[in-house]
Design a protein around this motif. Sequence first.
Motif, PDB file in Angstrom:
ATOM      1  N   SER A   5       0.609   7.217  10.529  1.00  0.00           N
ATOM      2  CA  SER A   5      -0.325   7.555  10.912  1.00  0.00           C
ATOM      3  C   SER A   5      -1.549   7.982  10.320  1.00  0.00           C
ATOM      4  CB  SER A   5       0.096   8.964  11.856  1.00  0.00           C
ATOM      5  OG  SER A   5       0.916   8.763  12.933  1.00  0.00           O
ATOM      6  N   VAL A   6      -1.212   8.624   9.039  1.00  0.00           N
ATOM      7  CA  VAL A   6      -2.331   8.829   8.093  1.00  0.00           C
ATOM      8  C   VAL A   6      -2.923   7.278   7.608  1.00  0.00           C
ATOM      9  CG1 VAL A   6      -3.029   9.695   5.610  1.00  0.00           C
ATOM     10  CG2 VAL A   6      -1.704  10.992   7.249  1.00  0.00           C
ATOM     11  N   ALA A   7      -2.123   6.407   7.395  1.00  0.00           N
ATOM     12  CA  ALA A   7      -2.473   5.143   7.083  1.00  0.00           C
ATOM     13  C   ALA A   7      -3.481   4.437   8.051  1.00  0.00           C
ATOM     14  CB  ALA A   7      -1.208   4.186   6.953  1.00  0.00           C
ATOM     15  N   PHE A   8      -3.117   4.713   9.433  1.00  0.00           N
ATOM     16  CA  PHE A   8      -3.894   4.349  10.659  1.00  0.00           C
ATOM     17  C   PHE A   8      -5.266   4.900  10.374  1.00  0.00           C
ATOM     18  CE2 PHE A   8      -0.775   3.270  14.087  1.00  0.00           C
ATOM     19  CZ  PHE A   8      -0.301   2.030  13.485  1.00  0.00           C
ATOM     20  N   LEU A   9      -5.625   6.203   9.913  1.00  0.00           N
ATOM     21  CA  LEU A   9      -6.943   6.714   9.565  1.00  0.00           C
ATOM     22  C   LEU A   9      -7.781   6.025   8.705  1.00  0.00           C
ATOM     23  CD1 LEU A   9      -5.687  10.625   9.548  1.00  0.00           C
ATOM     24  CD2 LEU A   9      -6.816   9.404  11.242  1.00  0.00           C
ATOM     25  N   HIS A  10      -7.058   5.129   7.727  1.00  0.00           N
ATOM     26  CA  HIS A  10      -8.090   4.178   7.009  1.00  0.00           C
ATOM     27  C   HIS A  10      -8.537   3.123   7.666  1.00  0.00           C
ATOM     28  CE1 HIS A  10      -5.574   6.738   4.274  1.00  0.00           C
ATOM     29  NE2 HIS A  10      -6.694   6.786   3.448  1.00  0.00           N
ATOM     30  N   ARG A  11      -8.178   2.812   8.964  1.00  0.00           N
ATOM     31  CA  ARG A  11      -8.616   1.705   9.788  1.00  0.00           C
ATOM     32  C   ARG A  11      -9.693   2.085  10.423  1.00  0.00           C
ATOM     33  NH1 ARG A  11      -4.651  -2.768   9.286  1.00  0.00           N
ATOM     34  NH2 ARG A  11      -3.505  -2.233   7.356  1.00  0.00           N
ATOM     35  N   SER A  12     -10.085   1.328  11.447  1.00  0.00           N
ATOM     36  CA  SER A  12     -11.376   1.688  12.462  1.00  0.00           C
ATOM     37  C   SER A  12     -10.899   1.417  13.952  1.00  0.00           C
ATOM     38  CB  SER A  12     -12.444   0.678  12.146  1.00  0.00           C
ATOM     39  OG  SER A  12     -12.068  -0.650  12.124  1.00  0.00           O
ATOM     40  N   GLY A  13     -11.796   1.913  14.608  1.00  0.00           N
ATOM     41  CA  GLY A  13     -11.577   1.914  16.243  1.00  0.00           C
ATOM     42  C   GLY A  13     -10.559   2.510  16.812  1.00  0.00           C
ATOM     43  N   ALA A  48       5.740   4.510   1.437  1.00  0.00           N
ATOM     44  CA  ALA A  48       6.328   5.757   1.674  1.00  0.00           C
ATOM     45  C   ALA A  48       6.728   5.883   3.236  1.00  0.00           C
ATOM     46  CB  ALA A  48       5.050   6.852   1.325  1.00  0.00           C
ATOM     47  N   GLY A  49       5.998   5.217   4.053  1.00  0.00           N
ATOM     48  CA  GLY A  49       6.724   5.449   5.467  1.00  0.00           C
ATOM     49  C   GLY A  49       7.905   4.788   5.783  1.00  0.00           C
ATOM     50  N   LEU A  50       7.652   3.518   5.147  1.00  0.00           N
ATOM     51  CA  LEU A  50       9.084   2.761   5.124  1.00  0.00           C
ATOM     52  C   LEU A  50      10.273   3.227   4.497  1.00  0.00           C
ATOM     53  CD1 LEU A  50       9.905  -0.060   6.302  1.00  0.00           C
ATOM     54  CD2 LEU A  50       9.413  -1.297   4.119  1.00  0.00           C
ATOM     55  N   VAL A  51      10.164   4.033   3.596  1.00  0.00           N
ATOM     56  CA  VAL A  51      11.151   4.539   2.516  1.00  0.00           C
ATOM     57  C   VAL A  51      11.647   5.844   3.321  1.00  0.00           C
ATOM     58  CG1 VAL A  51      11.546   5.955   0.399  1.00  0.00           C
ATOM     59  CG2 VAL A  51      10.608   3.834   0.252  1.00  0.00           C
ATOM     60  N   SER A  52      10.754   6.614   4.036  1.00  0.00           N
ATOM     61  CA  SER A  52      11.150   7.549   4.701  1.00  0.00           C
ATOM     62  C   SER A  52      11.692   7.331   6.324  1.00  0.00           C
ATOM     63  CB  SER A  52       9.572   8.317   5.066  1.00  0.00           C
ATOM     64  OG  SER A  52       9.099   9.017   4.149  1.00  0.00           O
ATOM     65  N   LYS A 101       0.822  -1.195  -0.118  1.00  0.00           N
ATOM     66  CA  LYS A 101       0.101  -0.132   0.025  1.00  0.00           C
ATOM     67  C   LYS A 101       0.905   1.242  -0.163  1.00  0.00           C
ATOM     68  CE  LYS A 101      -3.845  -2.336   2.522  1.00  0.00           C
ATOM     69  NZ  LYS A 101      -4.511  -2.441   3.675  1.00  0.00           N
ATOM     70  N   PRO A 102       0.645   2.282  -0.843  1.00  0.00           N
ATOM     71  CA  PRO A 102       1.471   3.257  -1.016  1.00  0.00           C
ATOM     72  C   PRO A 102       1.855   4.173   0.150  1.00  0.00           C
ATOM     73  CG  PRO A 102      -0.199   3.463  -2.642  1.00  0.00           C
ATOM     74  CD  PRO A 102      -0.625   2.308  -1.668  1.00  0.00           C
ATOM     75  N   LEU A 103       0.912   4.126   1.251  1.00  0.00           N
ATOM     76  CA  LEU A 103       1.124   5.072   2.545  1.00  0.00           C
ATOM     77  C   LEU A 103       2.153   4.449   3.323  1.00  0.00           C
ATOM     78  CD1 LEU A 103      -2.008   6.689   3.450  1.00  0.00           C
ATOM     79  CD2 LEU A 103      -0.003   7.851   2.827  1.00  0.00           C
ATOM     80  N   LEU A 105      12.169  11.047   9.900  1.00  0.00           N
ATOM     81  CA  LEU A 105      11.630  10.358  11.001  1.00  0.00           C
ATOM     82  C   LEU A 105      10.063  10.884  11.064  1.00  0.00           C
ATOM     83  CD1 LEU A 105      11.926   8.226  13.144  1.00  0.00           C
ATOM     84  CD2 LEU A 105      12.682   9.817  14.676  1.00  0.00           C
ATOM     85  N   LEU A 106       9.930  12.187  11.239  1.00  0.00           N
ATOM     86  CA  LEU A 106       8.676  12.844  11.442  1.00  0.00           C
ATOM     87  C   LEU A 106       7.469  12.479  10.113  1.00  0.00           C
ATOM     88  CD1 LEU A 106       9.417  16.246  12.768  1.00  0.00           C
ATOM     89  CD2 LEU A 106       8.214  14.370  14.117  1.00  0.00           C
ATOM     90  N   LEU A 107       8.284  12.241   8.911  1.00  0.00           N
ATOM     91  CA  LEU A 107       7.396  12.060   7.732  1.00  0.00           C
ATOM     92  C   LEU A 107       6.858  10.555   7.731  1.00  0.00           C
ATOM     93  CD1 LEU A 107       6.849  13.896   5.326  1.00  0.00           C
ATOM     94  CD2 LEU A 107       8.813  12.954   4.218  1.00  0.00           C
ATOM     95  N   ALA A 108       7.778   9.629   8.275  1.00  0.00           N
ATOM     96  CA  ALA A 108       7.714   8.212   8.316  1.00  0.00           C
ATOM     97  C   ALA A 108       6.287   8.054   9.184  1.00  0.00           C
ATOM     98  CB  ALA A 108       8.647   7.530   8.912  1.00  0.00           C
TER      99      ALA A 108
END
Length: 198
Positions: free
Chosen positions: A104-112, A61-65, A56-58, A96-99
């Motif tokens: 965190s934005v990827a977490f926003l696509h989850r629930s709970g 991107a986090g892993l590359v950052s 998944k792109p986000l 590090l902040l970017l990662a």
Amino acid sequence: MATLNARIGALALATGPLAGLLLRFPPVDLIALKLLALGMTTFGAWAFADEMGVYKPLNRAGLVSFAFAAIARMMALLAPAGPEQARLLILYAFALLLAVLFWSVAFLHRSGNVKVIGALGTIGTVTPLLALIIGHLFLGVGAALGVTTLYDLSTTSRPADAEILTVIEFLLFVWGLLAAILLWRGNISSSAAVGLEM
């Protein structure tokens, strides 16, 4: 149910950033232990990205950052104090902040609870990230206008172990601990991660 990859990654993601944070305070520079803590954190980040779905792109991107951050931190630990080390630490902080922001934005696509932690992580990283960006914009404008009195960390010869790095590493520790709890409990899973079970 959490996979073995998730459990081991959770342990690394909880202990690596904590060790890195604690190793900032001894009066002696324990470079080998700091590198070990960085390696543990990198291992945890990789396992985390696997569980989240590295396709998944986000997450990618986090892993590359994070890879940029880890390389910059390793080089800064091995470099003598001065302008080069300071530039590496600025790259480390930014990447590090970017990662953490991407994840965190990827977490926003989850629930709970995952979504709540994503919102907290996003809010927590945006402020220091904007401060870094705005600070460099002002320094760039000041340099273009010939203002030489502006303080620039990357042109001083003092040790580049600024307090802001402690804040950023504390943010990584808190975020890593919350992500580790989610991993351990099996709240983060991807269809691709099932194949990672040994």
